[in-house]
Design a protein around this motif. Sequence first.
Motif, PDB file in Angstrom:
ATOM      1  N   GLN A 102       7.190   1.993  -5.270  1.00  0.00           N
ATOM      2  CA  GLN A 102       7.128   1.293  -3.989  1.00  0.00           C
ATOM      3  C   GLN A 102       8.356   0.417  -3.752  1.00  0.00           C
ATOM      4  O   GLN A 102       8.770   0.236  -2.607  1.00  0.00           O
ATOM      5  CB  GLN A 102       5.860   0.436  -3.934  1.00  0.00           C
ATOM      6  CG  GLN A 102       4.566   1.229  -4.022  1.00  0.00           C
ATOM      7  CD  GLN A 102       3.347   0.338  -4.059  1.00  0.00           C
ATOM      8  OE1 GLN A 102       3.450  -0.879  -3.943  1.00  0.00           O
ATOM      9  NE2 GLN A 102       2.160   0.933  -4.228  1.00  0.00           N
ATOM     10  N   ASP A 103       8.921  -0.142  -4.829  1.00  0.00           N
ATOM     11  CA  ASP A 103      10.041  -1.074  -4.674  1.00  0.00           C
ATOM     12  C   ASP A 103      11.404  -0.389  -4.621  1.00  0.00           C
ATOM     13  O   ASP A 103      12.362  -0.958  -4.074  1.00  0.00           O
ATOM     14  CB  ASP A 103      10.044  -2.073  -5.844  1.00  0.00           C
ATOM     15  CG  ASP A 103       8.801  -2.948  -5.838  1.00  0.00           C
ATOM     16  OD1 ASP A 103       8.142  -3.018  -4.783  1.00  0.00           O
ATOM     17  OD2 ASP A 103       8.491  -3.533  -6.884  1.00  0.00           O
ATOM     18  N   TYR A 104      11.482   0.822  -5.178  1.00  0.00           N
ATOM     19  CA  TYR A 104      12.798   1.450  -5.304  1.00  0.00           C
ATOM     20  C   TYR A 104      12.640   2.942  -5.046  1.00  0.00           C
ATOM     21  O   TYR A 104      11.647   3.551  -5.440  1.00  0.00           O
ATOM     22  CB  TYR A 104      13.352   1.210  -6.713  1.00  0.00           C
ATOM     23  CG  TYR A 104      14.779   1.646  -6.909  1.00  0.00           C
ATOM     24  CD1 TYR A 104      15.831   0.818  -6.534  1.00  0.00           C
ATOM     25  CD2 TYR A 104      15.080   2.874  -7.490  1.00  0.00           C
ATOM     26  CE1 TYR A 104      17.151   1.207  -6.736  1.00  0.00           C
ATOM     27  CE2 TYR A 104      16.392   3.271  -7.691  1.00  0.00           C
ATOM     28  CZ  TYR A 104      17.413   2.439  -7.309  1.00  0.00           C
ATOM     29  OH  TYR A 104      18.717   2.825  -7.500  1.00  0.00           O
ATOM     30  N   TYR A 150      18.251   0.417 -11.805  1.00  0.00           N
ATOM     31  CA  TYR A 150      17.170  -0.375 -11.208  1.00  0.00           C
ATOM     32  C   TYR A 150      16.964  -1.675 -11.971  1.00  0.00           C
ATOM     33  O   TYR A 150      16.852  -2.748 -11.379  1.00  0.00           O
ATOM     34  CB  TYR A 150      15.889   0.453 -11.191  1.00  0.00           C
ATOM     35  CG  TYR A 150      14.667  -0.345 -10.804  1.00  0.00           C
ATOM     36  CD1 TYR A 150      14.466  -0.755  -9.487  1.00  0.00           C
ATOM     37  CD2 TYR A 150      13.723  -0.708 -11.763  1.00  0.00           C
ATOM     38  CE1 TYR A 150      13.347  -1.497  -9.132  1.00  0.00           C
ATOM     39  CE2 TYR A 150      12.603  -1.451 -11.420  1.00  0.00           C
ATOM     40  CZ  TYR A 150      12.418  -1.839 -10.101  1.00  0.00           C
ATOM     41  OH  TYR A 150      11.327  -2.583  -9.762  1.00  0.00           O
ATOM     42  N   TYR A 159      13.634  -8.891  -3.675  1.00  0.00           N
ATOM     43  CA  TYR A 159      13.428  -7.748  -2.796  1.00  0.00           C
ATOM     44  C   TYR A 159      13.330  -6.459  -3.601  1.00  0.00           C
ATOM     45  O   TYR A 159      12.550  -5.565  -3.271  1.00  0.00           O
ATOM     46  CB  TYR A 159      14.572  -7.655  -1.787  1.00  0.00           C
ATOM     47  CG  TYR A 159      14.479  -6.452  -0.890  1.00  0.00           C
ATOM     48  CD1 TYR A 159      13.598  -6.434   0.183  1.00  0.00           C
ATOM     49  CD2 TYR A 159      15.263  -5.319  -1.130  1.00  0.00           C
ATOM     50  CE1 TYR A 159      13.493  -5.317   1.002  1.00  0.00           C
ATOM     51  CE2 TYR A 159      15.173  -4.200  -0.326  1.00  0.00           C
ATOM     52  CZ  TYR A 159      14.283  -4.202   0.746  1.00  0.00           C
ATOM     53  OH  TYR A 159      14.186  -3.095   1.546  1.00  0.00           O
ATOM     54  N   SER A 160      14.136  -6.334  -4.649  1.00  0.00           N
ATOM     55  CA  SER A 160      14.149  -5.110  -5.443  1.00  0.00           C
ATOM     56  C   SER A 160      12.967  -5.018  -6.395  1.00  0.00           C
ATOM     57  O   SER A 160      12.746  -3.967  -6.997  1.00  0.00           O
ATOM     58  CB  SER A 160      15.452  -5.017  -6.246  1.00  0.00           C
ATOM     59  OG  SER A 160      15.581  -6.153  -7.079  1.00  0.00           O
ATOM     60  N   ALA A 161      12.212  -6.113  -6.582  1.00  0.00           N
ATOM     61  CA  ALA A 161      11.037  -6.107  -7.467  1.00  0.00           C
ATOM     62  C   ALA A 161       9.929  -6.902  -6.809  1.00  0.00           C
ATOM     63  O   ALA A 161       9.452  -7.903  -7.329  1.00  0.00           O
ATOM     64  CB  ALA A 161      11.385  -6.649  -8.836  1.00  0.00           C
ATOM     65  N   ARG A 162       9.532  -6.440  -5.635  1.00  0.00           N
ATOM     66  CA  ARG A 162       8.530  -7.170  -4.870  1.00  0.00           C
ATOM     67  C   ARG A 162       7.173  -7.186  -5.577  1.00  0.00           C
ATOM     68  O   ARG A 162       6.368  -8.080  -5.366  1.00  0.00           O
ATOM     69  CB  ARG A 162       8.374  -6.526  -3.483  1.00  0.00           C
ATOM     70  CG  ARG A 162       9.634  -6.567  -2.645  1.00  0.00           C
ATOM     71  CD  ARG A 162       9.399  -5.956  -1.273  1.00  0.00           C
ATOM     72  NE  ARG A 162       9.135  -4.531  -1.371  1.00  0.00           N
ATOM     73  CZ  ARG A 162      10.064  -3.594  -1.415  1.00  0.00           C
ATOM     74  NH1 ARG A 162      11.351  -3.948  -1.396  1.00  0.00           N
ATOM     75  NH2 ARG A 162       9.755  -2.316  -1.489  1.00  0.00           N
ATOM     76  N   SER A 163       6.926  -6.185  -6.398  1.00  0.00           N
ATOM     77  CA  SER A 163       5.629  -6.078  -7.072  1.00  0.00           C
ATOM     78  C   SER A 163       5.661  -6.619  -8.495  1.00  0.00           C
ATOM     79  O   SER A 163       4.772  -6.314  -9.294  1.00  0.00           O
ATOM     80  CB  SER A 163       5.183  -4.607  -7.101  1.00  0.00           C
ATOM     81  OG  SER A 163       5.144  -4.064  -5.803  1.00  0.00           O
ATOM     82  N   ARG A 212       4.224   0.788  -8.993  1.00  0.00           N
ATOM     83  CA  ARG A 212       4.852  -0.321  -8.275  1.00  0.00           C
ATOM     84  C   ARG A 212       6.357  -0.123  -8.142  1.00  0.00           C
ATOM     85  O   ARG A 212       6.958  -0.465  -7.111  1.00  0.00           O
ATOM     86  CB  ARG A 212       4.557  -1.634  -9.009  1.00  0.00           C
ATOM     87  CG  ARG A 212       3.089  -2.023  -8.977  1.00  0.00           C
ATOM     88  CD  ARG A 212       2.646  -2.347  -7.570  1.00  0.00           C
ATOM     89  NE  ARG A 212       1.232  -2.712  -7.513  1.00  0.00           N
ATOM     90  CZ  ARG A 212       0.604  -3.089  -6.413  1.00  0.00           C
ATOM     91  NH1 ARG A 212       1.260  -3.119  -5.257  1.00  0.00           N
ATOM     92  NH2 ARG A 212      -0.663  -3.400  -6.440  1.00  0.00           N
TER      93      ARG A 212
END
Length: 796
Positions: A352-354, A186, A283-287, A349
Amino acid sequence: MFKNRLRLLCVFAALFLISLSFAGGLARAQSEPADELGAIEPAIRWDSTAKRAEEAITNKRASNAAMEALRAEVAQQRDEAFAIISTGNIETMTLAAQIKALGPAPKEGEAETPAVANRRAELTKAYDEANAPVLAARQAYGRAEVLLSEIDKIIRSRQQNELLQRAPSPLIPTYWPGAIAELSAYISRVGTEATETILHPMQGIQARQNAPFAIILAAIGLIVFFLLQPRLLRRVDKQANGSLTMFRKTAFTALALILRFALPLLGAALLVTALYSLNLTLYSARSLNVVAVTFAICLPLAYWLGHALFAPTLPELRFIPMSDDTAASAMRASVGLGGVLALEQTLQRMEQDYTFTPETLSVLSFVTILTGSLLLWRFASLLSRDDPGVEQAVSPIAEGDASIFNPRHLITYLMRIAAVAALVFSAIGYAQIARQAVMPTISTLGLIAFALGVYRLMVSASHAAIHDDRAISALFPVAAGTLVTLASLPLLALSWGARNADISDAWTMMMQGVEVGGTRISFSVVLILVSVFIAGVFITRWLQRVLGSTILPRTRLDSGGRNAMVTGLGYVGIILSALIAVSAAGLDLSSLAIVAGALSVGIGFGLQAIVSNFISGIILLVERPVKEGDWIDVAGKSGIVKKIAVRSTRIETFDRHEVIVPNSDLITGTVTNMTLSSRTGRMILPVGVAYGSDLEKTRDILLAAARENELVMAHPEPNVLFMGLGESSLDFELRCFLSDVYSVVSVRSELLFRIYRELGAAGIEIPFPQRDINLRNIAEIAQAFGQAGREEPSEA
């Protein structure tokens, strides 16, 4: 659920603004007419929303977020319906008044004149048409209450299932390599996407252009953290510790607390701004941006709370007595707990992202919970440590058993329980329960620290502003503590899993009130009732002071009459204050008359003695058979009346003892009042002389002693009476009247001194009791003594 706790913990003061916004929203909803609530007819909108809610409840396919949004809409429309119900309609009020003016409707079998009957029918039809919106609002209100209850049941059931959901145990060693590999993947994915975004010809233009600016901001933030803050705070602390005046010490201490919050927050804000300036959308770490803000708030706030609570460099500001080393360790532990909260937010978070596997989530949660539990245990150990040489403050309630009732020991005990319980639940796979054991405990500790800081600030400000008024200065800490506690309760509930809707419903219930005996009692009604009553009591006390110190002293009333008037004014003022408060609050107590009548019978029997004493106190104040300052004798007790209160009268005896006598004893019993009509009184002084004394000389000495005393009245004249022939003396009585009966003891003493001296000088003897003893059989007694004397040598 948990993501709201950190934000709400950091904005403690916003509770008041939220309360005002709720109140303002409710007031606006109540003030808007029914036809202005929306472009669509309210009944149609309410029915449409209710049908959508019923469908969502039946299907149960909507997410929790959708359910919460639908619930908020239903709650808003419920408030609109309540506003229509409470305000009513002016047209219905006027029509009801007209119908009432026609008189009561005829009973069955009776008839009224055609004109009145026709008019009653017209008004009744018009009233039904005008009252239709109110009836629709009542139906919508009841329907909304049911829907809200069902939506809450569904959301709570889902939360309970989520809380009890069991994940794989993190203690299985085979899960850890996979979790580390997945976490590394990740992080690598985020790093790769960030690099590609920056190097992309189109997407990375702004990032490359703002990179120098971001580097400068980040460098300034690091300088603030590691260079400016330590040096500036060392100087301020040195000035605070070395200040000779209280003003300078207080000023530098306040400046140190402000800088300890402002400087870390400034450094964190610069770092977050540097990150935001790159405008990276991953996109992979939107938060990622939210996580950065979380760290930027939690760590500075935890650092400031640690310093405000433990003050490692300012020992006199510590809430808990401890050594400097322990205070520094406790401050570092508080910063660590703030980091655990930020780490937990980061983990949520990341979820939610992964899409992590359940095993990886269990391992990551275990690491976070383990860190939080260890820090909680460490923090509890520091709080409960008794450092040698440091005086420990003990609460008054802890004097009996400090291990149980001392608040500090109780808090540390609960912290250790939460730490152990979290580790156990996390180890067996109940990660959500473990989170609910650790994270709310940490949030609660932060909330307590913040509340203590606000309380200290309010009390310090009050002492500086009203230091001359001891009464207010003593009561203000209680009021400040109550206010801070009430303001903390909603945040405390949110920390332990309450939803925003629960707090909103509680506020709505407070504002709308509850129906009791046909009377609606709400927060505003109670506030008006208490405020008006307190204002009336204050005005009554002010009038009593003015009357007692300014007006009545200029009259000819004695002190007892003045006290009776002042006390009577107090009774009347309190009764009028209660009646005005009930009227101002709009309470209709007529519906409670039957209940009050039934209760009055039982209360009358149970409080018969108290009511009797109260009525007797009023009689004492009006009739005044006994007043303050009188010398009375009642129930074998003699003394001066000091205070006539509602239930009892306080008498001070001549031994300076306080005797509390029920008022009913003064009304129904026998009371001797030596000073009811005047302060004059008769004194009787018995004197005995020996047989054979000169009687005329004795009488002259007694009369001369009385006449020459200043406190003995000349009219009526003193009198000496020969009362009889006693066993050992000739008995006389000196009877005289005193101008001040309070001096009877001193006058009696002075007369006795003089009479004894004058009788002795005149050769008149004051006898003592004498007895003649007759002995029979003297010869036998003498013979018995003689035999005893002869036998004694032989025995020797």
